[in-house]
Motif scaffolding. Structure first.
Motif, short mmCIF file in Angstrom:
data_model
loop_
_atom_site.label_atom_id
_atom_site.label_comp_id
_atom_site.label_asym_id
_atom_site.label_seq_id
_atom_site.Cartn_x
_atom_site.Cartn_y
_atom_site.Cartn_z
N THR A 268 0.91 -1.29 -0.02
CA THR A 268 -0.06 -0.07 0.14
C THR A 268 0.95 1.38 -0.06
N GLY A 269 0.55 2.16 -0.67
CA GLY A 269 1.17 3.43 -0.64
C GLY A 269 1.28 4.26 0.82
N ILE A 270 2.29 4.47 1.17
CA ILE A 270 2.26 5.10 2.49
C ILE A 270 3.30 6.60 2.39
N GLY A 271 2.66 7.64 3.11
CA GLY A 271 3.40 8.80 2.92
C GLY A 271 3.22 9.81 4.22
N LEU A 272 4.13 10.68 4.25
CA LEU A 272 3.91 11.89 5.28
C LEU A 272 3.64 13.17 4.73
N VAL A 273 3.00 14.03 5.14
CA VAL A 273 2.80 15.37 4.63
C VAL A 273 2.51 16.16 5.95
N LYS A 274 3.06 17.56 5.91
CA LYS A 274 3.22 18.54 6.66
C LYS A 274 2.57 19.91 6.01
N ASP A 275 1.37 20.31 6.38
CA ASP A 275 0.83 21.54 5.84
C ASP A 275 0.60 20.93 4.21
N ARG A 276 0.38 19.66 4.12
CA ARG A 276 0.06 18.93 2.65
C ARG A 276 1.27 19.04 1.75
N ILE A 277 2.51 19.45 2.38
CA ILE A 277 3.81 19.29 1.74
C ILE A 277 4.29 17.78 1.81
N LEU A 278 4.66 17.07 0.61
CA LEU A 278 5.12 15.96 0.92
C LEU A 278 6.60 16.00 1.56
N ILE A 279 6.56 15.10 2.61
CA ILE A 279 7.75 14.94 3.48
C ILE A 279 8.47 13.61 3.12
N ASP A 280 7.94 12.54 2.92
CA ASP A 280 8.29 11.25 2.65
C ASP A 280 7.19 10.40 1.97
N VAL A 281 7.69 9.62 1.01
CA VAL A 281 6.60 8.56 0.59
C VAL A 281 7.48 7.46 0.36
N ASN A 282 6.76 6.46 0.27
CA ASN A 282 7.23 4.89 0.11
C ASN A 282 7.30 4.67 -1.47
N GLN A 283 8.04 3.59 -1.84
CA GLN A 283 8.16 3.22 -3.25
C GLN A 283 6.83 2.84 -3.84
N ARG A 284 5.71 2.35 -3.11
CA ARG A 284 4.36 2.18 -3.88
C ARG A 284 3.68 3.44 -4.17
N ILE A 285 3.91 4.54 -3.53
CA ILE A 285 3.48 5.88 -3.88
C ILE A 285 4.06 6.31 -5.31
N CYS A 286 5.51 5.86 -5.43
CA CYS A 286 5.95 6.29 -6.49
C CYS A 286 5.64 5.62 -7.90
N GLU A 287 5.42 4.25 -7.62
CA GLU A 287 4.89 3.43 -8.52
C GLU A 287 3.60 3.69 -9.06
N MET A 288 2.68 4.12 -8.20
CA MET A 288 1.25 4.47 -8.50
C MET A 288 1.38 5.74 -9.22
N ALA A 289 2.21 6.63 -8.88
CA ALA A 289 1.99 7.91 -9.31
C ALA A 289 2.90 8.11 -10.75
N GLY A 290 3.86 7.29 -10.72
CA GLY A 290 4.73 7.32 -11.86
C GLY A 290 5.97 8.51 -11.85
N TYR A 291 6.23 8.74 -10.40
CA TYR A 291 7.27 9.69 -10.08
C TYR A 291 8.27 8.99 -9.47
N LYS A 292 9.64 9.66 -9.59
CA LYS A 292 10.67 9.08 -8.96
C LYS A 292 10.51 9.93 -7.53
N LYS A 293 11.06 9.42 -6.58
CA LYS A 293 10.75 9.91 -4.93
C LYS A 293 11.42 11.32 -4.90
N GLU A 294 12.32 11.50 -5.62
CA GLU A 294 12.89 13.11 -5.51
C GLU A 294 12.18 14.05 -6.18
N GLU A 295 11.27 13.79 -7.02
CA GLU A 295 10.46 14.64 -7.88
C GLU A 295 8.97 14.73 -6.98
#
Length: 461
Positions: A268-295
């Motif tokens: 499952t995609g897991i992530g952390l946001v602060k004030d809706r800014i992406l602080i961290d995301v796991n690999q599954r989020i990247c796979e789902m959205a088609g972005y690299k983590k650093e993007e």
């Protein structure tokens, strides 16, 4: 000689200590001005009295001992005397004898010093030391000192407690070194040597193993002390038992490592946001959205939504639910990097329910296939419903007990009953009496699963 005697008398009278001279019977024959000022008496009130009247009741029994030992060579100690107004105060007393030219004792001299201030200071120091010892016990801190070049070591009481040694024996470094794991002494020695060489403080953590096998984690702080010539004469420092905090730190680190493992490999995609800014995301989020983590890291989560409306809806609805229930769940859409839009189920909860600014953890599940399957099912159901209702053939659904669940318009017309009437009638009420048994048998074959389909003729009434 007369001039010298006058000078001596004036000197005695002006000395700040209390001076008294008594005869061989211990009766006062002279006192100086400081004596009168300290005790609050006039000279007339004092002369001729036995010196014992100055003693507190607690020390009355000492008068004879003081007199006897004075005659035998002199006496010194601390005791409590009493002033004219009844105030008791501590004094430091020296006594000696006065002899004539034939070495016969003709008088005794007493020099008393008011040590009230000193005693108060000592009491305050004692209280401060008690508080310091208690503070060290509470904080699990001990202090130590090494004197050079003798290498003599001094430990505070709590230092013995921390290191697990009896308090009534000298510091035994060879025994202490036995408690330090093999990997630690070299590191400890290096820190000490560098501190002594460079004259700078040192700070380090290390582990010791107690005789019962339990481990303790120690934090040391030390600094060198130099004399006026710049030569190191000692090293002073503190030792703190940090076992509890260290074990908590280790447990937290292990927990974080486990969570990071889950974070990395979760389907499952897991992530952390602060004030809706992406602080961290796991690999599954990247796979789902088609972005690299650093993007994604550091970017607004708006980048994942196809429209501003979708972005604002999720923010408003999700945080409304979190305020009410502590968790927010919502279905939305994400737009992948390649422009493809997918369906997402989001669930979010804050790290701290009282402070959302610490961050919100979210999980994201790609439900595109589920949505597509639901849509396909709806389309199929709609087709079925159209065929069912518009068919020229009579079609009906009934329970194994024979009650009708659903039927189309053709069914109602052929049997001649209204829809309301059919819903209240059972199979036996609609079937011709001569055909009821065969109908009942056939229905049982189907309901028992012995056959899937059955074709037969029957009459209705």
């Amino acid at each position: 000689a007369e001039k010298e005697n006058v000078l001596l008398a004036q000197t005695v009278k002006s000395v700040k200590d209390c001076i008294s001279i008594t005869d061989i019977n211990n009766n006062i024959i002279f006192v100086n001005d400081s004596f009168l000022q300290t005790y609050g008496y006039t000279e007339k009130e004092v002369i001729g009295n036995n010196v014992s009247f100055l003693r507190s009741e607690k020390f009355n029994e000492l008068s004879e001992l003081i007199h006897r030992e004075t005659i035998e060579g002199g006496w010194y100690s601390e005791l409590i005397n009493i002033k004219k107004d009844g105030t008791e105060f501590p004094v430091e007393l020296w006594t000696s004898t006065v002899t004539d030219e034939n070495n016969n004792i003709i008088a005794t001299v007493g020099i008393a010093r008011d040590i009230t201030d000193r005693k108060q200071a000592e009491k305050e120091i004692e209280e401060t030391n008690k508080k310091l010892i208690r503070a060290q016990q509470v904080a699990k801190i001990g202090s130590w000192e090494i004197l050079f070049p003798s290498n003599e070591r001094h430990w505070s009481e709590n230092m013995y407690e921390i290191m697990g040694f009896p308090k009534d024996i000298p510091v035994n470094m060879s025994e202490l070194e036995k408690r330090i794991p093999a990997s630690e002494p070299a590191r400890y020695k290096k820190a000490m040597d560098e501190s002594l060489k460079e004259g700078k403080p040192y700070s380090m953590d290390y582990k010791i193993v107690m005789p019962d096998g339990t481990a303790k984690y120690i934090h040391d702080e030390g600094e060198v002390i130099k004399n006026k010539d710049g030569v190191v004469i000692s090293m002073f420092g503190t030792t703190q038992d940090i076992t509890e905090s260290k074990l908590s730190e280790i447990a937290l680190k292990e927990s974080e490592e486990k969570m990071q493992s889950v974070f990395r490999v979760a389907p499952t995609g897991i992530g952390l946001v602060k004030d809706r800014i992406l602080i961290d995301v796991n690999q599954r989020i990247c796979e789902m959205a088609g972005y690299k983590k650093e993007e994604l890291i550091g970017k607004s989560s708006r980048v994942l939504y196809p429209t501003q409306e979708d972005f604002e809806f999720v923010g408003n609805e999700k945080y409304r639910q979190i305020e009410e229930k502590g968790i927010g769940q919502v279905e939305t859409k994400w737009k992948k990097k390649n422009g493809e839009v997918i369906n997402i189920f989001l669930a979010s909860t804050p790290i701290d329910q009282k402070d959302f600014k610490k961050g919100v953890i979210f999980t994201a599940l790609d439900i595109t296939e589920r949505i597509q399957a639901e849509e396909a099912l709806n389309r199929s159901e709609n087709k079925y419903r159209t065929l069912f209702q518009n068919s020229a053939l009579a079609i009906g659904l009934r329970t194994s007990q024979g009650s009708y669940v659903e039927f189309n318009e053709a069914y109602s017309k052929i049997l001649g009953y209204s829809a309301e009437e059919l819903k209240t009638l059972k199979q036996e009420e609609l079937t011709h009496p001569d055909d009821f048994e065969i109908t009942k048998r056939n229905m049982k074959l189907v309901s028992d699963g012995k056959i899937d389909t059955l074709k037969y003729e029957k009459r209705y009434r």
